[in-house]
Design a protein around this motif. Structure first.
Motif, short mmCIF file in Angstrom:
data_model
loop_
_atom_site.label_atom_id
_atom_site.label_comp_id
_atom_site.label_asym_id
_atom_site.label_seq_id
_atom_site.Cartn_x
_atom_site.Cartn_y
_atom_site.Cartn_z
N ASN A 142 0.52 -0.98 -0.08
CA ASN A 142 0.17 -0.32 -0.09
C ASN A 142 0.78 1.27 0.18
OD1 ASN A 142 -1.75 -2.24 1.50
ND2 ASN A 142 -3.03 -0.78 0.93
N ASP A 143 2.10 0.90 0.42
CA ASP A 143 2.66 2.03 0.58
C ASP A 143 4.11 2.72 -0.65
OD1 ASP A 143 4.50 4.19 1.78
OD2 ASP A 143 5.26 3.32 3.63
N SER A 144 3.52 3.82 -1.39
CA SER A 144 5.01 4.57 -1.91
C SER A 144 5.96 5.01 -1.75
CB SER A 144 4.29 5.65 -2.72
OG SER A 144 4.28 6.69 -1.68
N ASP B 126 0.49 9.72 -3.05
CA ASP B 126 1.74 9.60 -2.85
C ASP B 126 1.60 9.08 -1.52
OD1 ASP B 126 3.03 11.68 -4.73
OD2 ASP B 126 2.84 12.69 -4.09
N ARG B 127 0.67 7.99 -1.17
CA ARG B 127 0.64 7.55 -0.04
C ARG B 127 -0.28 5.91 -0.03
NH1 ARG B 127 2.55 5.64 5.04
NH2 ARG B 127 1.37 4.82 6.34
N GLN C 182 -4.48 18.27 -2.59
CA GLN C 182 -3.72 17.09 -2.76
C GLN C 182 -4.63 16.05 -3.21
OE1 GLN C 182 -1.54 14.03 -1.04
NE2 GLN C 182 -2.46 14.37 1.03
N ILE C 183 -4.61 15.00 -4.36
CA ILE C 183 -5.64 14.01 -4.94
C ILE C 183 -5.78 13.14 -3.83
CG2 ILE C 183 -6.44 12.75 -6.64
CD1 ILE C 183 -4.23 14.39 -8.57
N TRP D 68 1.00 -4.10 6.43
CA TRP D 68 0.20 -2.96 6.50
C TRP D 68 0.65 -2.49 7.44
CZ3 TRP D 68 1.47 1.13 3.35
CH2 TRP D 68 0.33 2.19 3.33
N GLN D 69 0.28 -1.13 7.91
CA GLN D 69 0.13 -0.20 8.65
C GLN D 69 -0.37 1.09 8.28
OE1 GLN D 69 -0.81 -1.07 11.99
NE2 GLN D 69 0.25 -3.14 11.34
N SER D 70 -1.75 1.56 8.63
CA SER D 70 -1.43 3.24 7.98
C SER D 70 -0.66 4.65 8.78
CB SER D 70 -3.38 3.37 8.02
OG SER D 70 -4.06 2.23 7.17
N PHE D 71 -0.34 3.45 9.92
CA PHE D 71 0.31 5.07 10.64
C PHE D 71 1.24 4.71 11.32
CE2 PHE D 71 -4.82 5.55 10.63
CZ PHE D 71 -4.57 7.31 10.39
#
Length: 340
Positions: A5-7, A81-82, A159-160, A337-340
């Motif tokens: 998930n991470d860019s 960018d995320r 941002q988008i 994946w971790q969002s934070f």
């Protein structure tokens, strides 16, 4: 390892080229909404007549959908960018990906997708053609799963951000929760894992041309979401989609169900080319398959043999609080994946 998930942690924001055409600020909100609505209406013309349950569609204050059974609702957001980079994905890719990852949540409940609403936040300098291309991707993915885009919102932002809310139906069946795994069940996945994480790693290493199928799978998940309904009809006790990595989804299912899960690593199906890409980048491909996420295949627990096309990867055991998930006897080495 960087999650799929991470860019890559880069917080710089790529600008959206306005090109030679008008920007969204030039066109204006109502005119933009009119174009988006017209595109969604045209796309829905490809749906079978009996699948269209829309009573009031885009253009009103809200959509009205006829429902014959339990309603399933989920929402997801993609942040520039995320979750995606403009230099790595076309706007159509981004739209398709946004729709598929939201639709996968409905499939994971054993449901059929009925409709999507979409919020598009973007800078005023964003090109109209770029937004329309995103919308084309959203509609293309929606129609592919038998649904349609029925409305949404556009708003100015720095941002988008795309936010997709998706609605589905169980068609009279009970929804399949993540918490239903039972001791003695067989664990199975609906397809190969690791392609999205590998594709991201190749993009970050500047080797996108080496394994185009893996890179394409990172840009747009390759998954048949009809398998969710098939699994429900086959009597799946528990199910979830592999969005945050297999290890993380196993942990969620184990804790929610009050059981432990045992997986044999060698049984996990891996995407074609994964081993070769891992060798080229000096990475263990099992890490991509277990921790990468965003393949959006389904993980389920069945009381007997799973449906055709599914791969058994392990079993459900009595609860062991010290080891709720074991892969080859050990806790997963990749957290997911971790969002934070």
């Amino acid at each position: 390892m960087v999650g799929a998930n991470d860019s890559g942690g880069d917080t710089s924001r790529s600008s959206v080229s306005a090109g030679s055409g008008p920007t969204v600020a030039d066109l204006g909100e109502q005119a933009l909404i009119g174009r988006l609505t017209a595109m969604s209406t045209r796309a829905a013309a490809d749906l079978p007549t009996d699948s269209d349950r829309l009573l009031i569609g885009p253009g009103d204050d809200a959509a009205v959908i006829a429902m014959s059974s339990d309603l399933i609702v989920s929402t997801d957001s993609l942040v520039q960018d995320r979750h995606f980079r403009l230099e790595w994905s076309t706007p159509e890719n981004i739209g398709r990906r946004a729709a598929i990852q939201s639709a996968a949540d409905i499939a994971a409940m054993g449901g059929r997708v009925s409709a999507l609403v979409v919020s598009i936040a973007c800078p005023p300098s964003t090109g109209v053609d770029w937004v329309l291309a995103v919308n084309h991707g959203l509609n293309r993915a929606a129609v592919a799963v038998g649904a349609r885009v029925v409305g949404g919102d556009v708003v100015s932002a720095d941002q988008i951000v795309l936010t997709v809310t998706v609605f589905g139906s169980t068609d009279g069946r009970a929804a399949v929760p993540v918490s239903g795994a039972r001791v003695g069940d067989r664990l199975a996945v609906s397809g190969p894992l690791g392609s999205s994480a590998a594709g991201l790693a190749l993009l970050m290493a500047g080797r996108a041309d080496s394994y185009p199928d893996l890179v394409a799978a990172h840009r747009v998940p390759v998954v048949d979401l009809a398998v969710g309904v098939i699994a429900a009809e086959h009597g799946a006790h528990a199910m979830t989609d592999v969005s945050d990595g297999l290890g993380a989804e196993l942990e969620t299912m184990a804790r929610a169900s009050g059981v432990s899960l045992e997986v044999v690593a060698a049984s996990i199906p891996m995407a074609a080319g994964l081993a070769e890409a891992g060798a080229e980048l000096g990475v263990d491909p099992a890490g991509w398959a277990i921790g990468g996420g965003e393949d959006h295949q389904l993980l389920a627990a069945f009381g007997g043999a799973p449906p055709a096309g599914w791969t058994v990867i392990g079993s459900v055991l009595a609860r062991d609080d010290d080891r709720p998930v074991r892969i080859d006897g050990s806790a997963p080495a990749v957290p997911g994946w971790q969002s934070f």
